[in-house]
Enzyme design. Structure first.
Site, PDB file in Angstrom:
ATOM      1  N   ASP A  17       0.810  -1.210   0.000  1.00 10.84           N
ATOM      2  CA  ASP A  17       0.000   0.000   0.000  1.00 10.84           C
ATOM      3  C   ASP A  17       0.849   1.269   0.000  1.00 10.84           C
ATOM      4  O   ASP A  17       0.651   2.158  -0.832  1.00 10.84           O
ATOM      5  CB  ASP A  17      -0.934   0.016   1.209  1.00 10.84           C
ATOM      6  N   ARG A  97      -0.687   5.947  17.121  1.00 10.83           N
ATOM      7  CA  ARG A  97      -0.841   6.941  16.049  1.00 10.83           C
ATOM      8  C   ARG A  97      -0.342   8.339  16.402  1.00 10.83           C
ATOM      9  O   ARG A  97       0.283   8.997  15.564  1.00 10.83           O
ATOM     10  CB  ARG A  97      -2.294   6.992  15.578  1.00 10.83           C
ATOM     11  N   ASP A 126      -7.982   5.389  11.953  1.00 12.92           N
ATOM     12  CA  ASP A 126      -6.617   5.904  11.912  1.00 12.92           C
ATOM     13  C   ASP A 126      -6.496   7.213  11.147  1.00 12.92           C
ATOM     14  O   ASP A 126      -5.682   8.068  11.491  1.00 12.92           O
ATOM     15  CB  ASP A 126      -5.672   4.859  11.320  1.00 12.92           C
ATOM     16  N   SER A 180      -6.295  -8.481   7.862  1.00 10.36           N
ATOM     17  CA  SER A 180      -5.296  -7.418   7.938  1.00 10.36           C
ATOM     18  C   SER A 180      -4.758  -7.332   9.362  1.00 10.36           C
ATOM     19  O   SER A 180      -5.521  -7.455  10.323  1.00 10.36           O
ATOM     20  CB  SER A 180      -5.932  -6.081   7.543  1.00 10.36           C
TER      21      SER A 180
END
Length: 404
Positions: A17, A97, A126, A180
């Site tokens: 990605d 994050r 996110d 994932s």
């Protein structure tokens, strides 16, 4: 957004990605890209990310070991609050994050970049966590979120784009991934694909990578001890360890005994529900044993107020408001309460359970002379009668009005 971007700092993992995003930024924005890869203890070799970025023509490549900062300045403050989102989730992804975002902004300032970019999708939490942090730390920063702009809406399209632009695609990325995963030193999350139906049991033998299932754990319990100072763990079994090393040690112990796996459906900030399987072995041990030392050292009023504040604090972190004034205000109160949280807790780890067996503290509020069932000279049991009658007064008055 406007295409007038000169230089962008990309949160880059080196995977499919973000490698596609890297090239897409070069093509669509015609800008210079700086890559930033954070080592948060995800357990992956990060040098391949550097080589891949170099192969794609990147001149400024940052690979930073943030494990100690992550645990010391983010995980430990959050655990001082006993934070649980919706009563179960120890916020392993959420708390990573803001640190990634902070370092991105620092790199943007160091390199003169006028934009930052991330690989979060338009359906998840996110994107919110990254961007709220960016704006809090640099209000005029430009943000590029490719998943909200491009038409590469499937893995097939991503692979086609990668092949067209000579971006290497590992063989294991060509098939449809069964789920994932996102990992750091605190936890591993697994979501999507085979986990999307909450009625279908998760295949833990396939999913778990940091721990065994409780059924596969040893048949003999293991005893451990954790020492705490001012709310933070500082030693395991008498061995002083740095924050990251301590959490790593607890992960090993918890993983061995099948501690810390949850299968939950949670409410995302953007409004939808999602199902996930989370592995948090060390954090689960830490949470249980830290609460045990608080049971000795916190006054009832302080403890109960902390418990009332915790859901709000947890929600702030989950929703991406780490750098908000309200989180900082709550943190100040939590840290003040943690000043007295010093002591040792012992526990047994056994087939998915953390069983607290003992706790001690130099400033313990527990007084054996008062709580004893034997005769004592410090507590007059007759005092309880007046205490009960005063607390019953409003109930008695209401009872009379109701004709009882």
């Amino acid at each position: 957004m406007s295409k007038s971007v000169k230089k962008v700092v990309l949160a880059y993992s080196g995977g499919l990605d973000t490698s596609v995003i890297l090239r897409w930024l070069q093509d669509q924005y015609g800008c210079e890209v700086v890559t930033f890869t954070a080592d948060l203890g995800q357990g992956e070799e990060l040098e391949p990310a550097r080589k891949k970025a170099e192969m794609m023509g990147i001149k400024q490549i940052y690979i930073d070991d943030l494990r100690e900062e992550f645990v010391r300045d983010y995980v430990f403050p959050m655990f001082r609050a006993n934070a649980l989102y919706e009563g179960t989730y120890l916020l392993g992804t959420s708390i990573a994050r803001p640190l990634i975002a902070k370092r991105q902004i620092e790199i943007a300032l160091e390199t003169g970049a006028d934009a930052v970019a991330h690989g979060a999708t338009g359906k998840g939490n996110d994107q919110v966590r990254f961007e709220l942090s960016y704006y809090a730390l640099k209000p005029d920063i430009k943000i590029i979120a490719p998943w909200r702009e491009w038409d590469l809406t499937s893995r097939t399209k991503l692979i086609e784009y990668a092949e067209k632009h000579q971006i290497p695609v590992p063989k294991d990325k060509r098939g449809e991934a069964p789920f994932s995963q996102d990992a750091n030193l605190l936890h591993i999350s697994s979501e999507g694909k085979i986990l999307e139906d909450p009625a279908v049991p998760a295949d833990l033998d396939l999913i778990l990578s940091r721990m065994v299932t409780p059924e596969s754990a040893p048949d003999k319990a293991e005893e451990i001890a954790i020492d705490f100072e001012r709310g933070n763990p500082v030693a395991v079994n008498g061995e002083k360890l740095s924050p990251a090393a301590l959490l790593t040690k607890l992960n090993e112990l918890g993983g061995k005994h099948g501690v810390g796996c949850i299968d939950i459906v949670e409410n995302r900030f953007i409004g939808m529900k999602s199902r996930g399987v989370y592995e948090t072995p060390g954090g689960t041990i830490l949470f249980a044993m830290r609460r045990a030392v608080e049971s000795l050292t916190l006054d009832r009023g302080a403890m109960h107020l902390k418990d009332e504040l915790m859901p709000r604090y947890a929600e702030l972190i989950y929703n991406g408001f780490w750098f908000s004034p309200e989180r900082e205000m709550l943190q100040a109160a939590i840290d003040h309460a943690s000043e007295a949280v010093t002591g040792r807790v012992t526990a047994k780890l056994y087939k998915g359970n953390v069983i607290v067996t003992g706790r001690s503290a130099p400033k313990s509020l527990y007084d054996a002379d008062i709580v004893t069932f034997e005769e004592d000279s410090v507590y007059d049991q007759r005092d309880a009668e007046g205490f009960i009658k005063l607390n019953a007064l409003r109930l008695r008055l209401r009872g009379r009005l109701l004709g009882r």
